[in-house]
Scaffold this motif. Structure first.
Motif, mmCIF file in Angstrom:
data_model
loop_
_atom_site.group_PDB
_atom_site.id
_atom_site.type_symbol
_atom_site.label_atom_id
_atom_site.label_comp_id
_atom_site.label_asym_id
_atom_site.label_seq_id
_atom_site.Cartn_x
_atom_site.Cartn_y
_atom_site.Cartn_z
ATOM 1 N N PHE A 41 7.051 9.923 7.578
ATOM 2 C CA PHE A 41 7.736 8.673 7.264
ATOM 3 C C PHE A 41 9.199 8.900 6.914
ATOM 4 C CE2 PHE A 41 7.039 4.276 7.064
ATOM 5 C CZ PHE A 41 5.775 4.107 7.603
ATOM 6 N N LYS A 45 12.754 6.850 7.652
ATOM 7 C CA LYS A 45 13.718 6.448 6.615
ATOM 8 C C LYS A 45 15.098 7.047 6.904
ATOM 9 C CE LYS A 45 10.029 5.989 3.175
ATOM 10 N NZ LYS A 45 9.386 6.487 1.958
ATOM 11 N N ALA A 152 -4.278 5.131 -0.978
ATOM 12 C CA ALA A 152 -4.137 5.284 0.484
ATOM 13 C C ALA A 152 -4.728 6.605 0.985
ATOM 14 C CB ALA A 152 -2.673 5.149 0.912
ATOM 15 N N GLY A 155 -4.038 7.897 4.858
ATOM 16 C CA GLY A 155 -2.722 8.211 5.423
ATOM 17 C C GLY A 155 -2.515 9.719 5.564
ATOM 18 N N THR A 176 -8.758 2.473 0.452
ATOM 19 C CA THR A 176 -8.484 2.343 1.881
ATOM 20 C C THR A 176 -8.967 0.969 2.319
ATOM 21 O OG1 THR A 176 -8.647 3.477 4.015
ATOM 22 C CG2 THR A 176 -10.676 3.317 2.725
ATOM 23 N N TYR A 195 -9.407 -1.698 -0.642
ATOM 24 C CA TYR A 195 -8.318 -2.429 -1.321
ATOM 25 C C TYR A 195 -8.150 -3.850 -0.797
ATOM 26 C CZ TYR A 195 -4.970 -1.662 2.553
ATOM 27 O OH TYR A 195 -4.324 -1.657 3.769
ATOM 28 N N SER A 213 1.375 6.848 -2.791
ATOM 29 C CA SER A 213 2.195 7.072 -1.595
ATOM 30 C C SER A 213 2.238 5.822 -0.723
ATOM 31 C CB SER A 213 1.640 8.255 -0.789
ATOM 32 O OG SER A 213 0.340 7.949 -0.326
ATOM 33 N N ALA A 236 6.629 7.472 -2.746
ATOM 34 C CA ALA A 236 7.400 6.523 -1.936
ATOM 35 C C ALA A 236 8.501 5.851 -2.771
ATOM 36 C CB ALA A 236 6.456 5.482 -1.342
ATOM 37 N N ILE A 280 9.502 16.374 -1.908
ATOM 38 C CA ILE A 280 8.975 17.684 -1.533
ATOM 39 C C ILE A 280 10.096 18.722 -1.304
ATOM 40 C CG2 ILE A 280 8.749 16.786 0.800
ATOM 41 C CD1 ILE A 280 8.002 19.372 1.537
ATOM 42 N N ALA A 324 -1.618 4.620 10.579
ATOM 43 C CA ALA A 324 -2.068 5.944 11.051
ATOM 44 C C ALA A 324 -3.187 6.468 10.168
ATOM 45 C CB ALA A 324 -0.901 6.920 11.055
HETATM 46 N N1 LIG Z 1 8.511 12.070 -1.707
HETATM 47 C C1 LIG Z 1 7.938 12.951 -0.885
HETATM 48 O O1 LIG Z 1 8.158 14.164 -0.963
HETATM 49 C C2 LIG Z 1 6.976 12.429 0.153
HETATM 50 C C3 LIG Z 1 6.179 13.296 0.891
HETATM 51 C C4 LIG Z 1 5.273 12.764 1.796
HETATM 52 C C5 LIG Z 1 5.207 11.373 1.996
HETATM 53 N N2 LIG Z 1 6.020 10.575 1.257
HETATM 54 C C6 LIG Z 1 5.972 9.109 1.410
HETATM 55 O O2 LIG Z 1 4.656 8.657 1.235
HETATM 56 C C7 LIG Z 1 4.482 7.476 1.999
HETATM 57 C C8 LIG Z 1 3.219 7.582 2.813
HETATM 58 O O3 LIG Z 1 3.333 8.605 3.770
HETATM 59 P P1 LIG Z 1 2.149 8.879 4.780
HETATM 60 O O4 LIG Z 1 2.629 9.906 5.748
HETATM 61 O O5 LIG Z 1 0.882 9.120 4.059
HETATM 62 O O6 LIG Z 1 2.073 7.453 5.507
HETATM 63 P P2 LIG Z 1 1.068 6.959 6.605
HETATM 64 O O7 LIG Z 1 0.251 8.087 7.107
HETATM 65 O O8 LIG Z 1 1.836 6.170 7.601
HETATM 66 O O9 LIG Z 1 0.141 5.933 5.794
HETATM 67 C C9 LIG Z 1 -0.593 5.035 6.549
HETATM 68 C C10 LIG Z 1 -1.881 4.757 5.822
HETATM 69 O O10 LIG Z 1 -1.606 4.030 4.610
HETATM 70 C C11 LIG Z 1 -2.700 3.170 4.369
HETATM 71 N N3 LIG Z 1 -2.265 2.044 3.544
HETATM 72 C C12 LIG Z 1 -1.247 1.204 3.786
HETATM 73 N N4 LIG Z 1 -1.128 0.313 2.770
HETATM 74 C C13 LIG Z 1 -2.105 0.616 1.883
HETATM 75 C C14 LIG Z 1 -2.485 0.062 0.624
HETATM 76 N N5 LIG Z 1 -1.850 -0.989 0.084
HETATM 77 N N6 LIG Z 1 -3.514 0.632 -0.046
HETATM 78 C C15 LIG Z 1 -4.184 1.690 0.486
HETATM 79 N N7 LIG Z 1 -3.868 2.245 1.683
HETATM 80 C C16 LIG Z 1 -2.828 1.718 2.368
HETATM 81 C C17 LIG Z 1 -3.157 2.735 5.753
HETATM 82 O O11 LIG Z 1 -4.543 2.535 5.673
HETATM 83 P P3 LIG Z 1 -5.182 1.147 6.150
HETATM 84 O O12 LIG Z 1 -4.892 1.045 7.618
HETATM 85 O O13 LIG Z 1 -6.613 1.346 5.805
HETATM 86 O O14 LIG Z 1 -4.502 0.077 5.346
HETATM 87 C C18 LIG Z 1 -2.827 3.943 6.653
HETATM 88 O O15 LIG Z 1 -3.960 4.745 6.948
HETATM 89 C C19 LIG Z 1 5.762 7.283 2.810
HETATM 90 O O16 LIG Z 1 6.616 6.390 2.129
HETATM 91 C C20 LIG Z 1 6.385 8.660 2.792
HETATM 92 O O17 LIG Z 1 7.783 8.655 2.964
HETATM 93 C C21 LIG Z 1 6.909 11.062 0.369
#
Ligand SMILES: NC(=O)c1ccc[n+]([C@@H]2O[C@H](COP(=O)([O-])OP(=O)(O)OC[C@H]3O[C@@H](n4cnc5c(N)ncnc54)[C@H](OP(=O)(O)O)[C@@H]3O)[C@@H](O)[C@H]2O)c1
Length: 333
Positions: A41, A45, A152, A155, A176, A195, A213, A236, A280, A324
């Motif tokens: 993600f 961004k 989540a 994800g 989820t 959820y 996240s 996030a 990270i 995803a």
């Molecule tokens: N700060 C850091 O170092 C760091 C590191 C890694 C990731 N991140 C951040 O973390 C976030 C997520 O990353 P990701 O790669 O895991 O994203 P992702 O794979 O695109 O997440 C998608 C998943 O989120 C679920 N989802 C969406 N809304 C939800 C909710 N309200 N409650 C529960 N599940 C929900 C969806 O499931 P459903 O289809 O079942 O809704 C889907 O399977 C991003 O903003 C990313 O930038 C930050």
């Protein structure tokens, strides 16, 4: 070499594959012949320009944070790798360049690829394995028997976090949507909440750690389910002042981060919970330490889709849709 270039900040129209010279390699770097690169993600961004306050890039820029491939050449000061080694890692965000046929990567960001994994599988683990390790060990100092809530679970972060938390002996609860409940349970989660039907804060209680996240969902909701002394770790956002100081942001941005995270910090303090924003940090050393969990199948790659390099736009669109199940990977060669 072919490389995916960000021409200007914006949507997918701002991306194109160009022919560029191989990247110049510094003395502490290795030149990697890239086989696979994972989409995160943060790539979206960065493309949008949302990361500009933290990461000010000169454009055009070759994108890509997670890389797996073969070492072609090593710089004069490199000691841990040699040509022919199969490596993977999450690279420094100030450098990037994984979405290309060749990438120059600091040796400190790389580890040897686990022997049982393909390049696609290995690269799918890099950033998220480091993220959950740095959150659960580095920040929360998790101990076996403790209880962690992972928002989540389906994800990219969630699928890894569930497996890692179980591997280190934690009790895991997650959320989820309806269609993913059984699948997420099969990853090892002890408690799975839909959820779409219930709010987790009405059901869960007495957790030691919460890992959030989900974009655009108030992370402070999780304070209600944490014990006093527990840890709320947001991935996030919003970034807090402590993170801003450590990341070296100037005093103005430190103050902006203080304001952005005021609600989360204040509610957490009031409830006796520690709020942290984690960004990270690349670490080949930590990936090498995690290698045993990957080689023993304690943590398995969860890959939703693999796109050919030429279909990068579809890959970005797919991840950006937010549905995803696990990782999205680009096959570079
Ligand atoms: N700060 C850091 O170092 C760091 C590191 C890694 C990731 N991140 C951040 O973390 C976030 C997520 O990353 P990701 O790669 O895991 O994203 P992702 O794979 O695109 O997440 C998608 C998943 O989120 C679920 N989802 C969406 N809304 C939800 C909710 N309200 N409650 C529960 N599940 C929900 C969806 O499931 P459903 O289809 O079942 O809704 C889907 O399977 C991003 O903003 C990313 O930038 C930050």
């Amino acid at each position: 070499m072919k490389a995916l270039v960000l021409k200007k900040y914006g949507g997918n129209e701002a991306l194109e594959i160009r022919n560029l010279p191989e990247p110049a390699m510094r003395s502490d770097e290795v030149l990697v012949e890239v086989h696979a690169a994972a989409l995160n993600f943060v790539d979206i961004k960065i493309r949008n320009g949302n990361m500009r306050p933290m990461l000010n890039y000169d454009l055009p820029l070759v994108l890509g944070n997670d890389v797996a491939g073969k070492v072609l050449r090593v710089g004069a000061r490199v000691t841990r790798f040699k040509p022919g080694d199969e490596v993977y890692g999450s690279v420094d965000k100030k450098r990037m360049g994984a979405f290309a046929e060749y990438a120059a990567v600091a040796e400190t960001d790389l580890a040897l690829k686990p022997r049982n994994l393909s390049f696609v599988e290995a690269v799918s683990l890099a950033l998220n394995a480091l993220t959950v390790h740095q959150a659960l060990n580095g920040i929360a100092h998790a101990k076996p028997g403790q209880r962690v809530f992972i928002k989540a679970g389906s994800g990219g972060v969630g699928t890894l976090a569930i497996q890692y938390a179980k591997a280190i002996g934690l009790e895991v609860a997650t959320t989820t949507s309806t269609g993913n409940v059984e699948w997420v349970r099969s990853l090892g989660a002890d408690h799975v909440l839909d959820y779409k039907k219930e709010k987790f804060e009405n059901v869960f209680r007495d957790f030691d750690i919460a890992l959030d996240s989900v974009d655009n969902d108030n992370p402070a909701r999780a304070v209600q389910i944490l014990k006093r002394g527990g840890h709320l770790i947001a991935l996030a956002g919003p970034p807090d002042a402590k993170f801003a100081r450590e990341f070296g942001l100037n005093p103005l941005f430190q103050f902006v981060c203080y304001l952005l995270s005021f609600r989360e910090t204040w509610i957490s303090e009031w409830a006796g919970v520690n709020y942290s924003f984690l960004f990270i940090k690349p670490s080949g050393q930590q990936l090498a330490e995690l290698g045993e969990l990957f080689e023993n199948n304690k943590i398995k790659p969860v890959i939703d889709r693999v796109f050919p390099f030429a279909e990068f736009r579809q890959a970005f669109e797919y991840l950006e849709a937010g549905r995803a199940k696990g990782k999205v990977v680009l096959s570079i060669r």
